[in-house]
Design a protein around this motif. Sequence first.
Motif, PDB file in Angstrom:
ATOM      1  N   LYS A 118      -9.744  81.517  21.147  1.00  0.00           N
ATOM      2  CA  LYS A 118      -9.706  82.982  21.038  1.00  0.00           C
ATOM      3  C   LYS A 118      -9.372  83.422  19.611  1.00  0.00           C
ATOM      4  O   LYS A 118      -9.963  84.361  19.081  1.00  0.00           O
ATOM      5  N   GLN A 119      -8.440  82.724  18.997  1.00  0.00           N
ATOM      6  CA  GLN A 119      -8.007  83.037  17.635  1.00  0.00           C
ATOM      7  C   GLN A 119      -9.160  82.835  16.649  1.00  0.00           C
ATOM      8  O   GLN A 119      -9.424  83.687  15.808  1.00  0.00           O
ATOM      9  N   VAL A 120      -9.859  81.712  16.760  1.00  0.00           N
ATOM     10  CA  VAL A 120     -10.952  81.410  15.841  1.00  0.00           C
ATOM     11  C   VAL A 120     -12.140  82.339  16.089  1.00  0.00           C
ATOM     12  O   VAL A 120     -12.784  82.802  15.155  1.00  0.00           O
ATOM     13  N   LYS A 139     -12.089  85.330  16.986  1.00  0.00           N
ATOM     14  CA  LYS A 139     -11.791  86.642  16.403  1.00  0.00           C
ATOM     15  C   LYS A 139     -11.807  86.592  14.874  1.00  0.00           C
ATOM     16  O   LYS A 139     -12.368  87.466  14.224  1.00  0.00           O
ATOM     17  N   SER A 140     -11.216  85.554  14.291  1.00  0.00           N
ATOM     18  CA  SER A 140     -11.088  85.493  12.835  1.00  0.00           C
ATOM     19  C   SER A 140     -12.314  84.921  12.140  1.00  0.00           C
ATOM     20  O   SER A 140     -12.559  85.216  10.975  1.00  0.00           O
ATOM     21  N   ASN A 141     -13.083  84.079  12.847  1.00  0.00           N
ATOM     22  CA  ASN A 141     -14.242  83.441  12.228  1.00  0.00           C
ATOM     23  C   ASN A 141     -15.354  83.256  13.275  1.00  0.00           C
ATOM     24  O   ASN A 141     -15.655  82.131  13.676  1.00  0.00           O
ATOM     25  N   PRO A 142     -15.969  84.361  13.684  1.00  0.00           N
ATOM     26  CA  PRO A 142     -16.979  84.273  14.746  1.00  0.00           C
ATOM     27  C   PRO A 142     -18.191  83.417  14.368  1.00  0.00           C
ATOM     28  O   PRO A 142     -18.790  82.774  15.233  1.00  0.00           O
ATOM     29  N   GLU A 143     -18.540  83.371  13.096  1.00  0.00           N
ATOM     30  CA  GLU A 143     -19.683  82.557  12.654  1.00  0.00           C
ATOM     31  C   GLU A 143     -19.402  81.071  12.868  1.00  0.00           C
ATOM     32  O   GLU A 143     -20.267  80.330  13.336  1.00  0.00           O
ATOM     33  N   LEU A 144     -18.190  80.645  12.564  1.00  0.00           N
ATOM     34  CA  LEU A 144     -17.803  79.252  12.793  1.00  0.00           C
ATOM     35  C   LEU A 144     -17.853  78.934  14.284  1.00  0.00           C
ATOM     36  O   LEU A 144     -18.380  77.901  14.689  1.00  0.00           O
ATOM     37  N   MET A 145     -17.332  79.818  15.106  1.00  0.00           N
ATOM     38  CA  MET A 145     -17.331  79.595  16.554  1.00  0.00           C
ATOM     39  C   MET A 145     -18.753  79.491  17.082  1.00  0.00           C
ATOM     40  O   MET A 145     -19.069  78.595  17.872  1.00  0.00           O
ATOM     41  N   LYS A 146     -19.627  80.391  16.656  1.00  0.00           N
ATOM     42  CA  LYS A 146     -21.017  80.379  17.114  1.00  0.00           C
ATOM     43  C   LYS A 146     -21.692  79.054  16.773  1.00  0.00           C
ATOM     44  O   LYS A 146     -22.357  78.442  17.608  1.00  0.00           O
ATOM     45  N   ASN A 147     -21.497  78.598  15.548  1.00  0.00           N
ATOM     46  CA  ASN A 147     -22.104  77.347  15.121  1.00  0.00           C
ATOM     47  C   ASN A 147     -21.487  76.155  15.834  1.00  0.00           C
ATOM     48  O   ASN A 147     -22.187  75.218  16.216  1.00  0.00           O
ATOM     49  N   ALA A 148     -20.180  76.166  16.031  1.00  0.00           N
ATOM     50  CA  ALA A 148     -19.509  75.058  16.727  1.00  0.00           C
ATOM     51  C   ALA A 148     -20.039  74.930  18.151  1.00  0.00           C
ATOM     52  O   ALA A 148     -20.309  73.822  18.618  1.00  0.00           O
ATOM     53  N   LEU A 149     -20.230  76.060  18.826  1.00  0.00           N
ATOM     54  CA  LEU A 149     -20.697  76.012  20.204  1.00  0.00           C
ATOM     55  C   LEU A 149     -22.184  75.691  20.299  1.00  0.00           C
ATOM     56  O   LEU A 149     -22.669  75.323  21.366  1.00  0.00           O
ATOM     57  N   TYR A 150     -22.880  75.802  19.206  1.00  0.00           N
ATOM     58  CA  TYR A 150     -24.276  75.363  19.181  1.00  0.00           C
ATOM     59  C   TYR A 150     -24.343  73.830  19.184  1.00  0.00           C
ATOM     60  O   TYR A 150     -25.136  73.245  19.903  1.00  0.00           O
ATOM     61  N   TYR A 151     -23.494  73.204  18.379  1.00  0.00           N
ATOM     62  CA  TYR A 151     -23.521  71.749  18.231  1.00  0.00           C
ATOM     63  C   TYR A 151     -22.722  70.994  19.292  1.00  0.00           C
ATOM     64  O   TYR A 151     -23.002  69.834  19.569  1.00  0.00           O
TER      65      TYR A 151
END
Length: 60
Positions: free
Chosen positions: A28-30, A32-44
Amino acid sequence: MEVSMSVDEVVQQISDLAKKEGEPLRKKQVKKSNPELMKNALYYFPNWDAALEQCKENQA
């Protein structure tokens, strides 16, 4: 889904964040603070925990 980072960049950014924060990274923290990182992480990776586990393995 369009990604803007490679899997290596995702792992590196998560590792850098973990070092900077000094505590476990909460999804949840990531998100909110870095949605682009989360999106890419959940892609891979199938989920956020799998992405964190990969970072731990790379550090070992």
